[in-house]
Write an enzyme that holds these catalytic residues in place. Structure first.
Site, short mmCIF file in Angstrom:
data_model
loop_
_atom_site.label_atom_id
_atom_site.label_comp_id
_atom_site.label_asym_id
_atom_site.label_seq_id
_atom_site.Cartn_x
_atom_site.Cartn_y
_atom_site.Cartn_z
N ARG A 6 0.84 -1.20 0.00
CA ARG A 6 0.00 0.00 0.00
C ARG A 6 0.87 1.24 0.00
O ARG A 6 1.04 1.90 -1.01
CB ARG A 6 -0.95 -0.02 1.21
CG ARG A 6 -2.14 0.94 1.06
CD ARG A 6 -1.84 2.38 1.43
NE ARG A 6 -1.44 2.55 2.82
CZ ARG A 6 -1.03 3.70 3.33
NH1 ARG A 6 -0.95 4.79 2.55
NH2 ARG A 6 -0.67 3.79 4.59
N GLU A 136 -3.85 10.83 10.36
CA GLU A 136 -2.95 11.43 9.36
C GLU A 136 -2.38 12.76 9.85
O GLU A 136 -3.09 13.58 10.43
CB GLU A 136 -3.71 11.65 8.05
CG GLU A 136 -2.81 12.10 6.91
CD GLU A 136 -3.57 12.34 5.62
OE1 GLU A 136 -2.90 12.46 4.58
OE2 GLU A 136 -4.80 12.42 5.65
#
Length: 512
Positions: A6, A136
């Site tokens: 990923r 994030e």
């Protein structure tokens, strides 16, 4: 958790085929035995969907499906539906871990973002999925909006979330900050399973991982060969070495399989592993300096805990201008060859001379060099190539200006031919014809390099001659034509200066 498939695929220019993704997933889970793999981002492409489907079908058959994870987004049920179609059961939900990202990218207030997170997790749980959450830009959040970041963690504790994942998204943290931030969160939220996800923009990813472990983080993210956005992620090969040698943490990963996995990912990604990359680089277990090889010979004085056998590799001793006798001896032992002291000196001198020309000598080259040295006759050569100048032009025949020394006298000749070596031989023939000396007949010409084709030090030219007897001479050089000239020089010294008048007598003796 390994995220080569990923985050690693976000490396510029890297895109794995579905079949390649499956092979890497198999190696990571079955061979290397990582705990979890993150294999894709939701909604990227049809190819990505097929790649995840291949992995999840295989993983379900093997009982690994709960160890396969996919990144999804705060988008209601859209990412959840994509995961369902892909056959995945674990959602890694990407949320905003800093107020800066929340306000300027999503243009939302915390309450709105929290509500949408809750709704997406509700869809995932209703679909029977497990959920982990990424924060994030967490590192910037801890620097500049810590109150918001902590409030998000407290909110996630009220939901059905298994892990909260702390990414240094921009690779900005120093070990000191990792110590401070993760130490505080692990102390304040002892029931939370925190993962740390390091990026390597300042080449601090592995140091930050070590600090995170020391502060009590529960999980680590990595990629094979450090693949990833910009400067990449923390490389799994370095993380394993650091965990094993510098911490009390124990893991179930198979170190001896690392190199194999690394080379396969190198092949599939198309990104060459730097020769000096720790653990998996070509040179990392290679001693170059002669003094190091000497120390290893005596009491492994230049060994550390990073023994190559741990990672399915072998220690090597480079051959070059810094090589000493100990380097040569180590390579000779590997080949089962022993030399006399004087022969060893000559071989060492030849290797150093090649290294001075920035030419790389490999173990496979060594028998060729030894053969060439042992064939050199001691004492003064009767025939010597003193100098030459060769030309090679399009549309014109190659030419050679040659200077030969025969029995102490110098002779010059100029000739052209069908190739540079043919031009050289025509010049030799002119000199020998003028002096009345005989030359053998060339019957075979063969060029080869050491096995594997990895040398840039030399080629070997083997020439077969007929002079009433069949014999061969060899020449070594980085230039094929020069190697052939050296083989010819050996021939000239082998047959000596035979006058043309002796030809009939010699032939009569041979016929008898």
């Amino acid at each position: 958790m390994d995220t080569t498939l990923r985050d690693g695929e976000q490396t510029s220019g890297v895109a794995f085929l579905p079949s390649e993704k499956l092979q890497i997933a198999k190696l990571l889970l079955e061979e290397l035995q990582v705990d979890r793999i993150e294999v894709a981002s939701a909604k990227v492409s049809e190819g990505e969907l097929r790649g995840v489907q291949k992995i999840t079908r295989w993983a379900e058959e093997k009982g690994f499906l709960d160890r396969v994870e996919v990144l999804g987004f705060v988008d209601g049920s859209i990412s959840v539906d994509w995961l369902k179609e892909a056959g995945a059961r674990v959602l890694n939900l990407l949320t905003k871990g800093s107020l800066n990202h929340l306000e300027h990218q999503l243009r939302q207030q915390p309450e709105e973002h929290f509500a949408r997170i809750s709704a997406t997790i509700g869809h995932a749980r209703a679909a029977g999925m497990r959920v982990n959450v990424y924060l994030e830009d967490w590192s910037s959040g801890m620097r500049h909006s810590q109150a918001y970041t902590r409030s998000l963690i407290r909110f996630l504790q009220t939901l059905e979330v298994e892990r909260i994942m702390l990414p240094d998204t921009l690779g900005i943290l120093r070990p000191k900050e990792v110590r401070e931030f993760i130490g505080a969160l692990c102390a304040d939220f002892p029931a939370v399973h925190f993962d740390f996800h390091a990026h390597n923009d300042y080449d601090l990813a592995v140091a930050n991982v070590l600090e995170a472990v020391e502060q009590g983080v529960s999980g680590l993210h990595s990629t094979v060969n450090g693949l990833g956005e910009r400067a990449g992620n923390a490389p799994i090969e370095s993380i394993l070495a650091v965990l094993s040698d510098f911490t009390q943490v124990r893991h179930g990963l198979q170190e001896q399989k690392l190199y194999r996995v690394s080379k396969l990912v190198e092949q599939f990604s198309g990104l060459h592993i730097p020769a000096n990359k720790p653990v998996v680089g070509e040179n990392v277990f290679t001693q170059t300096a002669g003094i190091h090889a000497d120390g290893d010979q005596k009491k492994n004085l230049y060994f550390n805990d990073l023994l190559p056998e741990r990672f399915g590799r072998q220690r090597q001793y480079a051959l070059g201008k810094t090589s000493g006798k100990a380097n040569i001896l180590k390579n000779l032992q590997a080949l089962g060859i022993s030399l006399e002291e004087e022969e060893l000196k000559q071989v060492t001198a030849r290797i150093i001379a090649l290294g001075d020309r920035k030419e790389r000598v490999t173990t496979e080259d060594l028998p060729y060099i030894i053969s060439d040295v042992l064939q050199q006759e001691s004492g003064e050569q009767e025939v010597r190539i003193e100098g030459y100048h060769m030309t090679h032009s399009r549309g014109l025949k190659p030419t050679v200006q040659l200077k030969l020394v025969l029995a102490g006298e110098a002779y010059e000749a100029h000739a052209s031919g069908d190739g540079q070596y043919d031009a050289f031989m025509q010049a030799v023939k002119k000199i020998y014809k003028k002096l009345g000396y005989r030359l053998p007949k060339l019957t075979d010409y063969h060029v080869r390099i050491p096995p594997g084709g990895k040398t840039d030090a030399f080629v070997e030219t083997v020439i077969t001659w007929d002079f009433g007897r069949i014999f061969k001479t060899k020449g070594l050089d980085s230039d094929q034509t020069v190697a052939a000239m050296k083989a010819t020089e050996k021939m000239l010294n082998s047959v000596g200066l035979v006058p043309e008048a002796e030809e009939v007598v010699l032939n009569q003796e041979v016929s008898k």
